[in-house]
Design a protein around this motif. Structure first.
Motif, PDB file in Angstrom:
ATOM      1  N   CYS A  35       2.456  -2.507 -10.950  1.00 10.49           N
ATOM      2  CA  CYS A  35       1.429  -1.788 -10.187  1.00 10.49           C
ATOM      3  C   CYS A  35       0.190  -2.660 -10.037  1.00 10.49           C
ATOM      4  CB  CYS A  35       1.102  -0.469 -10.873  1.00 10.49           C
ATOM      5  SG  CYS A  35       2.545   0.614 -11.028  1.00 10.49           S
ATOM      6  N   TRP A  36       0.095  -3.355  -8.940  1.00  9.93           N
ATOM      7  CA  TRP A  36      -0.959  -4.343  -8.719  1.00  9.93           C
ATOM      8  C   TRP A  36      -2.367  -3.736  -8.745  1.00  9.93           C
ATOM      9  CZ3 TRP A  36      -3.994  -3.340  -4.495  1.00  9.93           C
ATOM     10  CH2 TRP A  36      -3.444  -2.484  -3.520  1.00  9.93           C
ATOM     11  N   TRP A  37      -2.482  -2.442  -8.464  1.00 10.52           N
ATOM     12  CA  TRP A  37      -3.774  -1.774  -8.373  1.00 10.52           C
ATOM     13  C   TRP A  37      -4.284  -1.295  -9.737  1.00 10.52           C
ATOM     14  CZ3 TRP A  37       0.941  -0.039  -6.940  1.00 10.52           C
ATOM     15  CH2 TRP A  37       1.445   1.067  -7.628  1.00 10.52           C
ATOM     16  N   ALA A  38      -3.412  -1.293 -10.742  1.00 13.23           N
ATOM     17  CA  ALA A  38      -3.761  -0.712 -12.048  1.00 13.23           C
ATOM     18  C   ALA A  38      -4.468  -1.725 -12.934  1.00 13.23           C
ATOM     19  CB  ALA A  38      -2.496  -0.175 -12.725  1.00 13.23           C
ATOM     20  N   ASP A  39      -5.722  -1.456 -13.284  1.00  8.87           N
ATOM     21  CA  ASP A  39      -6.439  -2.363 -14.177  1.00  8.87           C
ATOM     22  C   ASP A  39      -6.098  -2.035 -15.635  1.00  8.87           C
ATOM     23  OD1 ASP A  39      -7.894  -0.077 -14.849  1.00  8.87           O
ATOM     24  OD2 ASP A  39      -9.631  -0.617 -13.622  1.00  8.87           O
ATOM     25  N   SER A  40      -6.711  -2.740 -16.546  1.00 11.77           N
ATOM     26  CA  SER A  40      -6.371  -2.586 -17.965  1.00 11.77           C
ATOM     27  C   SER A  40      -6.691  -1.178 -18.482  1.00 11.77           C
ATOM     28  CB  SER A  40      -7.121  -3.627 -18.804  1.00 11.77           C
ATOM     29  OG  SER A  40      -8.525  -3.507 -18.625  1.00 11.77           O
TER      30      SER A  40
ATOM     31  N   TYR B 175       0.816  -1.204   0.000  1.00 11.75           N
ATOM     32  CA  TYR B 175       0.000   0.000   0.000  1.00 11.75           C
ATOM     33  C   TYR B 175       0.861   1.270   0.000  1.00 11.75           C
ATOM     34  CZ  TYR B 175      -3.610  -3.396   0.989  1.00 11.75           C
ATOM     35  OH  TYR B 175      -4.440  -4.482   0.911  1.00 11.75           O
ATOM     36  N   PHE B 176       1.984   1.179   0.671  1.00 11.82           N
ATOM     37  CA  PHE B 176       2.935   2.288   0.646  1.00 11.82           C
ATOM     38  C   PHE B 176       3.471   2.459  -0.783  1.00 11.82           C
ATOM     39  CE2 PHE B 176       4.601   4.078   4.774  1.00 11.82           C
ATOM     40  CZ  PHE B 176       4.879   5.341   4.251  1.00 11.82           C
ATOM     41  N   PHE B 177       3.794   1.339  -1.401  1.00  8.28           N
ATOM     42  CA  PHE B 177       4.297   1.369  -2.774  1.00  8.28           C
ATOM     43  C   PHE B 177       3.260   1.986  -3.712  1.00  8.28           C
ATOM     44  CE2 PHE B 177       4.903  -1.020  -6.884  1.00  8.28           C
ATOM     45  CZ  PHE B 177       6.057  -0.352  -7.268  1.00  8.28           C
ATOM     46  N   GLN B 178       2.005   1.574  -3.558  1.00  9.90           N
ATOM     47  CA  GLN B 178       0.931   2.143  -4.369  1.00  9.90           C
ATOM     48  C   GLN B 178       0.856   3.657  -4.178  1.00  9.90           C
ATOM     49  OE1 GLN B 178      -2.998   1.001  -3.117  1.00  9.90           O
ATOM     50  NE2 GLN B 178      -3.994   1.824  -4.942  1.00  9.90           N
ATOM     51  N   TYR B 179       0.869   4.088  -2.926  1.00 13.77           N
ATOM     52  CA  TYR B 179       0.730   5.511  -2.628  1.00 13.77           C
ATOM     53  C   TYR B 179       1.863   6.322  -3.253  1.00 13.77           C
ATOM     54  CZ  TYR B 179       0.114   9.857  -0.089  1.00 13.77           C
ATOM     55  OH  TYR B 179      -0.069  11.186   0.224  1.00 13.77           O
ATOM     56  N   VAL B 180       3.097   5.863  -3.088  1.00 14.10           N
ATOM     57  CA  VAL B 180       4.254   6.627  -3.559  1.00 14.10           C
ATOM     58  C   VAL B 180       4.307   6.654  -5.085  1.00 14.10           C
ATOM     59  CG1 VAL B 180       6.775   6.728  -3.608  1.00 14.10           C
ATOM     60  CG2 VAL B 180       5.592   6.255  -1.457  1.00 14.10           C
TER      61      VAL B 180
ATOM     62  N   ARG C  19       9.235  14.332 -18.508  1.00 13.54           N
ATOM     63  CA  ARG C  19      10.189  13.238 -18.718  1.00 13.54           C
ATOM     64  C   ARG C  19      10.223  12.305 -17.504  1.00 13.54           C
ATOM     65  NH1 ARG C  19      14.302  11.670 -21.947  1.00 13.54           N
ATOM     66  NH2 ARG C  19      14.224  13.533 -23.245  1.00 13.54           N
ATOM     67  N   ILE C  20      10.112  12.857 -16.300  1.00 11.03           N
ATOM     68  CA  ILE C  20      10.127  12.015 -15.106  1.00 11.03           C
ATOM     69  C   ILE C  20       8.870  11.148 -15.070  1.00 11.03           C
ATOM     70  CG2 ILE C  20      10.252  11.958 -12.592  1.00 11.03           C
ATOM     71  CD1 ILE C  20      11.432  15.080 -14.142  1.00 11.03           C
ATOM     72  N   PHE C  21       7.734  11.731 -15.445  1.00  9.45           N
ATOM     73  CA  PHE C  21       6.505  10.939 -15.528  1.00  9.45           C
ATOM     74  C   PHE C  21       6.686   9.762 -16.477  1.00  9.45           C
ATOM     75  CE2 PHE C  21       2.876  10.118 -18.352  1.00  9.45           C
ATOM     76  CZ  PHE C  21       2.058   9.439 -17.470  1.00  9.45           C
ATOM     77  N   VAL C  22       7.236  10.021 -17.656  1.00  4.95           N
ATOM     78  CA  VAL C  22       7.449   8.955 -18.647  1.00  4.95           C
ATOM     79  C   VAL C  22       8.371   7.884 -18.075  1.00  4.95           C
ATOM     80  CG1 VAL C  22       8.513   8.409 -20.878  1.00  4.95           C
ATOM     81  CG2 VAL C  22       6.974  10.372 -20.672  1.00  4.95           C
ATOM     82  N   ASN C  23       9.463   8.303 -17.438  1.00  2.00           N
ATOM     83  CA  ASN C  23      10.412   7.341 -16.867  1.00  2.00           C
ATOM     84  C   ASN C  23       9.753   6.451 -15.814  1.00  2.00           C
ATOM     85  OD1 ASN C  23      12.449   8.412 -18.455  1.00  2.00           O
ATOM     86  ND2 ASN C  23      13.257   9.741 -16.852  1.00  2.00           N
ATOM     87  N   LEU C  24       8.968   7.065 -14.933  1.00  2.00           N
ATOM     88  CA  LEU C  24       8.310   6.301 -13.865  1.00  2.00           C
ATOM     89  C   LEU C  24       7.212   5.400 -14.426  1.00  2.00           C
ATOM     90  CD1 LEU C  24       8.001   9.075 -11.129  1.00  2.00           C
ATOM     91  CD2 LEU C  24       9.595   7.145 -11.138  1.00  2.00           C
ATOM     92  N   ALA C  25       6.446   5.921 -15.366  1.00  2.00           N
ATOM     93  CA  ALA C  25       5.366   5.134 -15.955  1.00  2.00           C
ATOM     94  C   ALA C  25       5.915   3.899 -16.657  1.00  2.00           C
ATOM     95  CB  ALA C  25       4.563   5.987 -16.931  1.00  2.00           C
ATOM     96  N   GLU C  26       7.003   4.076 -17.386  1.00  2.00           N
ATOM     97  CA  GLU C  26       7.604   2.932 -18.089  1.00  2.00           C
ATOM     98  C   GLU C  26       8.203   1.932 -17.112  1.00  2.00           C
ATOM     99  OE1 GLU C  26       8.852   4.407 -22.510  1.00  2.00           O
ATOM    100  OE2 GLU C  26      10.321   4.776 -20.930  1.00  2.00           O
ATOM    101  N   ARG C  27       8.765   2.419 -16.039  1.00  2.00           N
ATOM    102  CA  ARG C  27       9.435   1.530 -15.085  1.00  2.00           C
ATOM    103  C   ARG C  27       8.444   0.731 -14.236  1.00  2.00           C
ATOM    104  NH1 ARG C  27      14.791   1.769 -12.623  1.00  2.00           N
ATOM    105  NH2 ARG C  27      14.806   0.489 -10.734  1.00  2.00           N
ATOM    106  N   TYR C  28       7.334   1.345 -13.874  1.00  2.00           N
ATOM    107  CA  TYR C  28       6.409   0.682 -12.951  1.00  2.00           C
ATOM    108  C   TYR C  28       5.089   0.255 -13.608  1.00  2.00           C
ATOM    109  CZ  TYR C  28       9.763   2.168  -9.458  1.00  2.00           C
ATOM    110  OH  TYR C  28      10.922   2.339  -8.743  1.00  2.00           O
ATOM    111  N   TYR C  29       4.354   1.182 -14.188  1.00  2.00           N
ATOM    112  CA  TYR C  29       3.057   0.827 -14.776  1.00  2.00           C
ATOM    113  C   TYR C  29       3.206  -0.085 -15.985  1.00  2.00           C
ATOM    114  CZ  TYR C  29       0.437   4.079 -11.830  1.00  2.00           C
ATOM    115  OH  TYR C  29      -0.136   4.704 -10.760  1.00  2.00           O
ATOM    116  N   LEU C  30       4.080   0.273 -16.881  1.00  3.14           N
ATOM    117  CA  LEU C  30       4.154  -0.470 -18.138  1.00  3.14           C
ATOM    118  C   LEU C  30       4.983  -1.744 -18.028  1.00  3.14           C
ATOM    119  CD1 LEU C  30       4.341   2.484 -20.689  1.00  3.14           C
ATOM    120  CD2 LEU C  30       2.357   1.414 -19.597  1.00  3.14           C
ATOM    121  N   LYS C  31       5.526  -1.999 -16.853  1.00  3.76           N
ATOM    122  CA  LYS C  31       6.199  -3.284 -16.604  1.00  3.76           C
ATOM    123  C   LYS C  31       5.406  -4.133 -15.611  1.00  3.76           C
ATOM    124  CE  LYS C  31      10.927  -2.048 -17.846  1.00  3.76           C
ATOM    125  NZ  LYS C  31      12.346  -1.966 -17.396  1.00  3.76           N
ATOM    126  N   ASN C  32       4.135  -3.760 -15.470  1.00  3.96           N
ATOM    127  CA  ASN C  32       3.180  -4.538 -14.661  1.00  3.96           C
ATOM    128  C   ASN C  32       3.606  -4.700 -13.204  1.00  3.96           C
ATOM    129  OD1 ASN C  32       1.327  -5.019 -16.826  1.00  3.96           O
ATOM    130  ND2 ASN C  32       2.757  -6.546 -17.629  1.00  3.96           N
TER     131      ASN C  32
END
Length: 294
Positions: A131-136, A93-98, A116-129
């Motif tokens: 983020c357990w809370w993120a649906d399709s 839950y901490f991971f989700q929040y941060v 650019r930071i948004f893109v870097n974070l999105a690719e590292r976490y969301y687009l590599k699956n």
């Protein structure tokens, strides 16, 4: 309560001692203090305890860290954002929040280049699956946003555009010779454009002979209105439009409102984006001054 108080406890920065004859000792001391404070900023946070998320202190601490502690540089901010996201993995839950906080913080930032930071974070976490809370649906939207931002991040070579002018003559962005190219997306029926485009032209008139060119892209298809505005305001810079909808400029440059202005250097590298007309002169002066020093 003990853990909350610990979160609120400032970093205990040790005293750094240097020989008396050390050059710029005060500056060196401040540098060491800054680095120590940044590197130990999260030491007093127990990331395994998600009860801390029920307080306002974690949000305050994240906000203070990115606004006041880390240098306002995309590489530094990415490194520190990833560091705190990795620390937060001790609790799901901490991971989700941060992750949610940091990606949203940089995606919505009004400071140029923070996307650019948004893109870097999105690719590292969301687009590599990760983020357990993120649906399709969330993943699709974030993926689409990343796809639209990546081609036009500051530091990237501007996507090429080949378009016709009012006389049917073709102009290609990559072949424009200039120290700086102001790439302006606009349309004459936009209220803001009616004010800003004439202001941009007034600036252009004073610098057109100093290596600055304007590549002005009409974003709509009402040809008569476009030509009329050009004539009325004597816009004798490069005026072009995407007559056949071939260029995909809306996606390549993330055009969702007008006017949208980019600045490119002589190598067609994006050095500024979504900049206001009133900021262009000082930005180019500053960039020229910096390049002269190199």
């Amino acid at each position: 309560l003990t853990k909350i108080l610990k979160v609120l406890t400032p970093v205990d920065i040790p005293e750094f001692k240097f020989p008396e004859n050390t050059a710029k000792k005060d500056s060196l001391t401040r540098l060491y203090q800054y680095v120590y404070n940044k590197d130990h900023y999260w030491d007093n946070v127990d990331f395994s305890d998600d009860r801390l998320l029920r307080t306002a202190f974690i949000e305050q601490k994240l906000s203070d860290f990115f606004k006041n502690i880390v240098l306002m540089n995309p590489d530094s901010l990415t490194k520190e954002a990833v560091k705190v996201c990795e620390l937060a993995k001790k609790n799901k839950y901490f991971f989700q929040y941060v992750v949610v906080y940091t990606t949203n913080y940089f995606e919505t930032s009004q400071i140029m280049g923070m996307d650019r930071i948004f893109v870097n974070l999105a690719e590292r976490y969301y687009l590599k699956n990760e983020c357990w809370w993120a649906d399709s649906t969330i993943l699709r939207k974030i993926g689409e946003r990343v796809t639209k931002l990546k081609p036009n991040l500051i530091g990237e070579i501007a996507p090429d555009l080949k378009m016709e002018d009012t006389a049917g003559v073709w102009h290609q962005l990559k072949y424009i010779k200039a120290d700086y190219i102001i790439l302006a997306f606009w349309e004459p029926n936009c209220g803001h454009c009616k004010k800003e485009i004439p202001k941009l032209y007034e600036y252009y008139r004073t610098v057109r002979d100093s290596g600055i060119e304007v590549f002005a892209v009409f974003t709509q298809h009402e040809l008569d209105e476009w030509k009329k505005f050009i004539r009325e305001h004597n816009l004798d810079w490069i005026n072009v439009w995407d007559k056949y909808n071939f260029t995909n400029f809306r996606n390549l440059y993330d055009i969702y409102s007008t006017p949208t202005i980019y600045i490119l250097d002589k190598n067609k590298k994006i050095i500024a984006k979504r900049i206001g007309v009133e900021q262009i002169e000082k930005f180019i002066q500053y960039d020229r001054k910096n390049n002269t020093k190199k």
